[in-house]
Scaffold this motif. Structure first.
Motif, short mmCIF file in Angstrom:
data_model
loop_
_atom_site.label_atom_id
_atom_site.label_comp_id
_atom_site.label_asym_id
_atom_site.label_seq_id
_atom_site.Cartn_x
_atom_site.Cartn_y
_atom_site.Cartn_z
N THR A 184 -3.55 -1.42 15.22
CA THR A 184 -4.86 -1.31 14.57
C THR A 184 -5.93 -1.75 15.57
OG1 THR A 184 -6.11 -1.69 12.53
CG2 THR A 184 -5.10 -3.61 13.53
N TYR A 185 -7.19 -1.52 15.23
CA TYR A 185 -8.26 -1.86 16.17
C TYR A 185 -9.15 -2.96 15.61
CZ TYR A 185 -10.40 1.88 13.34
OH TYR A 185 -10.82 2.67 12.31
N SER A 186 -9.92 -3.58 16.51
CA SER A 186 -10.54 -4.86 16.18
C SER A 186 -12.00 -4.95 16.62
CB SER A 186 -9.77 -5.96 16.91
OG SER A 186 -9.76 -5.63 18.30
N CYS A 187 -12.64 -3.81 16.90
CA CYS A 187 -13.91 -3.85 17.63
C CYS A 187 -15.16 -3.65 16.79
CB CYS A 187 -13.88 -2.81 18.74
SG CYS A 187 -13.36 -1.19 18.16
N HIS A 188 -15.02 -3.37 15.48
CA HIS A 188 -16.21 -3.05 14.70
C HIS A 188 -16.85 -4.31 14.11
CE1 HIS A 188 -14.71 0.90 15.20
NE2 HIS A 188 -15.13 1.45 14.07
N PRO A 189 -18.17 -4.44 14.20
CA PRO A 189 -18.85 -5.59 13.61
C PRO A 189 -19.21 -5.31 12.14
CG PRO A 189 -20.43 -4.25 14.80
CD PRO A 189 -19.11 -3.53 14.90
N ASN A 193 -14.41 -1.46 5.40
CA ASN A 193 -13.22 -0.59 5.32
C ASN A 193 -12.81 -0.13 6.72
OD1 ASN A 193 -11.22 0.57 3.66
ND2 ASN A 193 -12.22 2.56 3.81
N ASP A 194 -13.79 0.30 7.48
CA ASP A 194 -13.55 0.62 8.89
C ASP A 194 -14.27 -0.43 9.74
OD1 ASP A 194 -12.90 1.88 11.25
OD2 ASP A 194 -14.69 3.13 11.22
N ASN A 195 -13.64 -1.46 10.38
CA ASN A 195 -12.21 -1.48 10.47
C ASN A 195 -11.59 -2.81 10.00
OD1 ASN A 195 -12.57 -2.11 13.99
ND2 ASN A 195 -11.97 -3.57 12.53
N PRO A 225 -9.14 -3.46 20.76
CA PRO A 225 -10.34 -2.66 20.59
C PRO A 225 -9.99 -1.18 20.70
CG PRO A 225 -10.60 -4.26 22.39
CD PRO A 225 -9.19 -4.32 21.96
N GLU A 226 -10.61 -0.37 19.85
CA GLU A 226 -10.25 1.04 19.80
C GLU A 226 -10.51 1.71 21.16
OE1 GLU A 226 -12.35 3.17 16.71
OE2 GLU A 226 -10.55 4.26 16.15
N THR A 227 -9.77 2.70 21.46
CA THR A 227 -9.85 3.53 22.67
C THR A 227 -9.58 2.71 23.95
OG1 THR A 227 -11.40 4.94 21.51
CG2 THR A 227 -11.19 5.33 23.87
N GLU A 324 -20.21 6.23 3.04
CA GLU A 324 -20.64 4.92 3.55
C GLU A 324 -20.09 4.63 4.96
OE1 GLU A 324 -19.10 5.53 0.73
OE2 GLU A 324 -20.34 4.83 -0.94
N TYR A 325 -19.20 5.48 5.43
CA TYR A 325 -18.52 5.30 6.73
C TYR A 325 -19.53 5.03 7.86
CZ TYR A 325 -16.35 6.92 11.09
OH TYR A 325 -15.93 7.05 12.39
N HIS A 326 -19.25 4.02 8.66
CA HIS A 326 -20.09 3.64 9.81
C HIS A 326 -21.54 3.36 9.42
CE1 HIS A 326 -17.63 4.64 13.70
NE2 HIS A 326 -17.00 3.84 12.85
N THR A 327 -21.69 2.74 8.24
CA THR A 327 -23.03 2.27 7.86
C THR A 327 -22.88 0.90 7.19
OG1 THR A 327 -23.16 2.96 5.54
CG2 THR A 327 -23.64 4.65 7.21
ZN ZN Z 1 -15.01 3.38 13.29
#
Ligand code: ZN
Length: 457
Positions: A184-189, A193-195, A225-227, A324-327
């Motif tokens: 899984t990834y860990s980089c979103h503030p 839900n994502d992430n 962190p993703e990518t 709501e994704y990425h907001t």
């Molecule tokens: Zn994302």
């Protein structure tokens, strides 16, 4: 074989809520102190290693960038009234913004503002990791409030320096060196839900799987962190991963109110695809199927030519798909701990199936059907307690309960006796007969005691 009967789901649900609250406010990015502090908080649930890959490390076509930290970021009018402030919401600042201290006309400022007209109350999440830039994200309503004839003061104080990608890693060693990757990834503030949901589910999955004795497969858990995290991890662990990892699960967006989804692996019919699909069928879940796509999460890296690891994802409100994704509307009101726990059960159930793809029994009575009545296995009243004494299972009462329905279980036993030839796994038998794996496991335990089956290693 995995048995999750004793898991205290209510307790997990409460803890999930606690960790949503603790982790949501942290300002994470690909290389930032926020990732490290988040991993340390997750280590409270269960232990794993934190490994670092420093800035400047070359990994395939990429180089690990500098670490970003931010002190303050705001837009004010020339009277000093602050209009947009990063302190109010981590999403207000374009992630990886460089420093700026300028007075700008609205027309100049406008080029650095990001908003989303369709969701006028939402602050969008934007990043500029590999191109030096600065910017602010704000709701369309906030944007409309700005005066086109005014000048604005913009202040961003951020620093870039030597740092490291921090990766949480844990290898659970099973009987086989063949591994299943759980990533899984860990980089979103401050996005729930994502992430964040994926980070929390990953940790509870690790915690539960560690409690299982005698796993067949080994399980490689990574949170990164993703990518750039996945690319750098693969670059540094190329041989290990190529040699051992057979399939993977990429965990993301698992706690939304919408429908369950399954993103297929690039193969489409890998073991892990079949296990996910069986899990949905067994739970009678009407799921959404997303074919493999080159856009998505870190399956893009794991499935690239050098590695070709088939990876699936189980989602509850998949990224890209919910409005709501990425907001900023992907917040703690959007997710629920109970949704995350439902997803956790599906991941565990998928792993149970993966495990049972390595469980083989062989009939000790291959010559025609066994005479079941001779063994007092069946009566018109169903099983009696004496039939199951000696199973060595603390849940004998449950088994008795399960077996009280003669008609329901007769077929399961006969199908096992029909297919168990030492070559067909318990999972394959479950697939071919459309009988739930749990019920086959119970039936197999009875047949082991009755010496009608033996387990093959
Ligand atoms: Zn994302």
């Amino acid at each position: 074989m995995l048995d999750f009967e004793k898991v205290n789901w209510n307790l997990i649900s409460k803890e999930v809520d606690t960790y949503f609250e603790k982790l949501f406010p942290i300002n994470r990015s690909i290389l930032s102190s926020g990732v490290l502090s988040s991993l340390k908080i997750l280590q409270e649930i269960t232990d794993f290693e934190i490994v670092e890959i420093p800035t400047g490390t070359a990994c395939f076509d990429w180089t690990v960038p500098e670490e970003w930290s931010i002190e303050h970021a705001y837009i004010s009018d020339l009277q000093g009234n602050i209009i947009i402030d990063f302190k109010d919401n981590n999403l207000h600042i374009l992630n990886y913004s460089e420093s700026v201290d300028k007075i700008l006309k609205f027309s100049e400022l406008e080029n650095h503002l990001h908003y989303q007209k369709e969701l006028p109350d939402a602050i969008p999440y934007k990043t500029s990791y590999f191109k030096k830039d600065w910017g602010f994200c704000l709701s369309y309503n906030q944007f409309k409030e700005l005066d086109r004839n005014k000048d604005y003061q913009v202040k961003v104080k951020s620093t870039f320096g030597l740092g490291a990608i921090r990766i949480g890693e844990c290898l659970i060693v099973g009987e086989s060196t063949d591994e299943i990757l759980i990533s899984t990834y860990s980089c979103h503030p401050s996005l729930a839900n994502d992430n964040l949901s994926g980070m929390i589910l990953w940790t509870f999955l690790l915690s539960e799987l560690k409690k299982v004795k005698k796993l067949k497969y080994s399980y490689r858990f990574v949170i990164l962190p993703e990518t750039i995290g996945a690319i750098s991890y693969l670059s540094l662990n190329e041989n290990k991963v190529k040699q051992n990892v057979k399939s993977g699960l990429v965990i993301t967006t698992v706690a939304g109110p919408g429908r369950f989804g399954y993103k297929a692996s690039f193969k489409g019919n890998d073991l892990v695809d079949r296990c996910v699909i069986r899990t949905f069928h067994e739970n009678k879940i009407n799921f959404l199927k997303y074919p493999f796509d080159i856009n998505g999460s870190d399956e893009r890296q794991y499935s690239s030519q050098l590695f070709r690891i088939p990876c699936c994802t189980i989602t509850k409100d998949k990224y890209y798909e919910y409005k709501e994704y990425h907001t900023s509307l992907d917040n703690l009101d959007f997710v629920k701990a109970e949704y995350l726990v439902e997803s956790l059960k599906l991941y565990l159930s998928t792993i149970q199936k993966i495990e049972c793809s390595m469980v083989f029994f062989k009939s000790l009575n291959p010559g025609c059907e066994p005479f079941l009545r001779k063994r007092n296995l069946f009566s018109h009243l169903g099983l009696t307690k004496s039939n199951i004494i000696g199973l060595g299972n603390e849940n004998n009462e449950n088994i008795l309960g399960e077996f009280e329905n003669f008609d329901r279980y007769r077929d399961k036993i006969l199908w096992l006796m029909f297919y168990c030839d030492g070559n067909m796994s318990l999972f394959e038998i479950s697939e071919i007969t459309n009988i739930n794996l749990d019920q086959l496991i119970t039936a197999a335990k009875i047949l082991l005691v009755q010496k009608l089956l033996t387990q093959i290693n």
